[in-house]
Every structure is written in C-alpha cells, then in structure tokens.
Write an enzyme that holds these catalytic residues in place. Structure first.
Site, mmCIF file in Angstrom:
data_model
loop_
_atom_site.group_PDB
_atom_site.id
_atom_site.type_symbol
_atom_site.label_atom_id
_atom_site.label_comp_id
_atom_site.label_asym_id
_atom_site.label_seq_id
_atom_site.Cartn_x
_atom_site.Cartn_y
_atom_site.Cartn_z
ATOM 1 N N GLU A 12 -14.560 -10.217 6.727
ATOM 2 C CA GLU A 12 -13.270 -9.574 6.997
ATOM 3 C C GLU A 12 -13.480 -8.358 7.892
ATOM 4 O O GLU A 12 -14.472 -7.632 7.761
ATOM 5 C CB GLU A 12 -12.622 -9.151 5.672
ATOM 6 C CG GLU A 12 -11.210 -8.645 5.781
ATOM 7 C CD GLU A 12 -10.580 -8.468 4.391
ATOM 8 O OE1 GLU A 12 -10.767 -9.360 3.531
ATOM 9 O OE2 GLU A 12 -9.926 -7.442 4.178
ATOM 10 N N ASP A 38 -11.091 -5.114 9.133
ATOM 11 C CA ASP A 38 -9.826 -4.512 8.706
ATOM 12 C C ASP A 38 -9.384 -3.318 9.532
ATOM 13 O O ASP A 38 -10.166 -2.390 9.772
ATOM 14 C CB ASP A 38 -9.949 -3.976 7.260
ATOM 15 C CG ASP A 38 -10.097 -5.066 6.234
ATOM 16 O OD1 ASP A 38 -9.806 -6.226 6.548
ATOM 17 O OD2 ASP A 38 -10.511 -4.746 5.105
ATOM 18 N N GLU A 59 -6.243 -0.847 8.390
ATOM 19 C CA GLU A 59 -5.200 -0.576 7.410
ATOM 20 C C GLU A 59 -4.615 0.798 7.711
ATOM 21 O O GLU A 59 -5.349 1.781 7.863
ATOM 22 C CB GLU A 59 -5.742 -0.603 5.979
ATOM 23 C CG GLU A 59 -6.102 -1.987 5.495
ATOM 24 C CD GLU A 59 -6.498 -2.000 4.026
ATOM 25 O OE1 GLU A 59 -5.843 -2.722 3.251
ATOM 26 O OE2 GLU A 59 -7.436 -1.283 3.660
#
Length: 293
Positions: free
Chosen positions: A103, A105, A107
């Site tokens: 993953e 990311d 955010e």
C-alpha cells in the site's frame, strides 16, 4: 527571503504547468472508477470530468479504480473539505489485497477552521506499515485543486505535491526490507469519520452541524502499466513520465529535485518515523539508512 520568494514563484510555475498537462491527458471518471460505497454520497458529474465524495453522520463514501496497476505515475487533483474539517480523513492511495498487501498512502487529516491540514503518508510492504511521515502544506488545500502524485518504480516510490517531491521511499531489499514490486494495486479513495484519532490525536471531534462534508476530484491521469488476467500493458506515456521533468534525471532526483525535497522536509515535515527515538530506542528500521539524500 528573496531566495525563498524565487523558489515559491518557480514552484507556482511548475504547478501551473502540471495542471495544464493533467488537463490535457485527464481520463474520464466513468471509464476509470467505480463508486463502491456510501450510496449517493459519491457522485460523478460534468460528463465524467469531476467526482465528489461526501460524509455525513450516517456514512462516508469511496471509490476504486477499475484497473490494477504495477508501476507507473498516478496523478489526481483534489480539493479538500473546506471549513471545519476536524475529525475527517480524505484518503487517496494504492493498495493490493490480503494480509500481506502492499500500500502507498496519502491521507489528509482535517482540522478546525483556520488550522492546517496534516498530510499523512505511509508505505506498506507485505502487510507491514508503520512508516509514517507527516507534513503541513505550503498552501490551503481547500481553496483550489492541487495535484497529488505517486511515482512507483522498482527503484523507489516518490510522493509529489504539485510536482514538488516531498518523500522518497527507496528500494532497500539489499537490507532485508521488502519492496512493493510484485502485487498489482488498485487506486482507492474515501472520505470518512476518524475523530477518534485524526485531529490532535482524537481530542477534536467532528462537528456534525457542518455536515455534509465534501471533497472533490478531477484530472486523473495514469502513465502506468496495467495488469489483467496475468498479462500487462504499459501506457506509451509510462517511460516518458519518468524521463521528463525538472525534478529528476533518469531514475533519480536531480540536484534541483533534491533541493526541493530538502526544502519541504526542513520547513513542512512535522513527523518522520526515521527520526523518532522514543519509538525506536534500539535503532531505526533498516530502510531509514537508505532514505538519506
């Protein structure tokens, strides 16, 4: 001060050019994404040129790409929740599935009106994350659209904001650190309530009187290799997306790119797991040794 102003001017020009390029090659959201949860809180409109996600007291919303990718450059323009966004998280990331998933990311952690968003980044390899770096932004991400990019190569992962590199995660397999290179990943995004941790560690809760909260997306572009039924296809723009640009030469950041990365990390980074002595009193994770530029 003059040097800083010149840098900001140069950054603005690069961001404008990046916006123009994204507009020229942006894909249609109807063709590229599925709204996956949240009912009618997620919307595609403007003939497929725009997408929005909503959050209210009942539910958030999200979408995912129809395609799976294995290496490439992913660009998306976002305009984040305006006003009092405390407690909300807008997530935009690449991910595979399963307990040993990979993953990458972005955010965006909301905040009270007038207080800055926190940009939280992380990299998971073989199901292991905990590689957080956090930043403030040098602009208000709720006023206009800005481009957030992931460059994913076998050699490294580069996070960019308006074509400014903010983070590099290098392949450190020689140190025994797994690197995302074999699991195809989809693009995901969601807007959701995380007021148990998102703003000041959960001290500031979501003000539901300000709902619904809305984030907007446009100008998606993927210069990448897609994977389907065991075979892959690489977009013709895949190679040029890494060899062109004012911040890189070949597979590496050039001197200008390294200066910009250091500028962001010096003035806007607010947390780096590779510098957290309290968390790692016995020594930093091995990949931290390869993250120095």
């Amino acid at each position: 001060m003059g040097r800083l102003l010149n840098y900001r001017t140069a950054t603005l020009v690069v961001a404008l050019l990046a916006t123009m390029v994204a507009s020229a090659f942006s894909a249609n959201f109807y063709d590229e994404f599925d709204l996956t949860w949240g009912g009618n809180r997620g919307k595609i409109f403007g003939g497929g040129r725009m997408l929005s996600l909503g959050l209210d007291r009942v539910s958030g919303s999200g979408f995912q790409s129809k395609k799976e990718y294995l290496f490439g450059r992913i660009d998306m323009q976002l305009k984040l929740v305006a006003g009092n966004s405390a407690g909300t998280v807008t997530a935009y990331y690449l991910s595979s599935q399963g307990p040993t998933h990979d993953e990458i990311d972005f955010e965006f952690l909301g905040n009270e009106t007038g207080q800055p968003y926190v940009l939280h980044t992380n990299v998971f390899t073989q199901g292991k994350g905990n590689r957080e770096q956090q930043f403030y932004l040098w602009f208000d991400p709720t006023k206009n659209f800005h481009t957030y990019s992931i460059v994913w190569r076998p050699q490294h992962i580069i996070f960019l904001v308006d074509s400014v590199p903010i983070r590099v995660f290098k392949n450190a397999e020689q140190l025994g650190v797994p690197f995302p290179k074999s699991q195809p990943m989809r693009i995901y995004s969601s807007l959701w309530n995380a007021d148990d941790w998102a703003t000041r560690g959960g001290l500031v809760k979501t003000d539901w009187s300000k709902a619904p909260f809305t984030a907007y997306y446009r100008n998606f572009n993927a210069a990448a290799c897609t994977v389907s039924s065991g075979s892959s296809f690489c977009d013709p723009k895949f190679k040029s997306s890494f060899t062109n640009g004012d911040w890189q030469v070949g597979n590496e950041l050039n001197a200008f790119g390294r200066r910009r990365l250091r500028w962001v990390q010096r003035y806007f980074m607010i947390y780096n797991y590779c510098a957290d002595l309290k968390r790692f009193p016995q020594g930093f994770p091995p990949e931290c040794r390869s993250s120095r530029l």
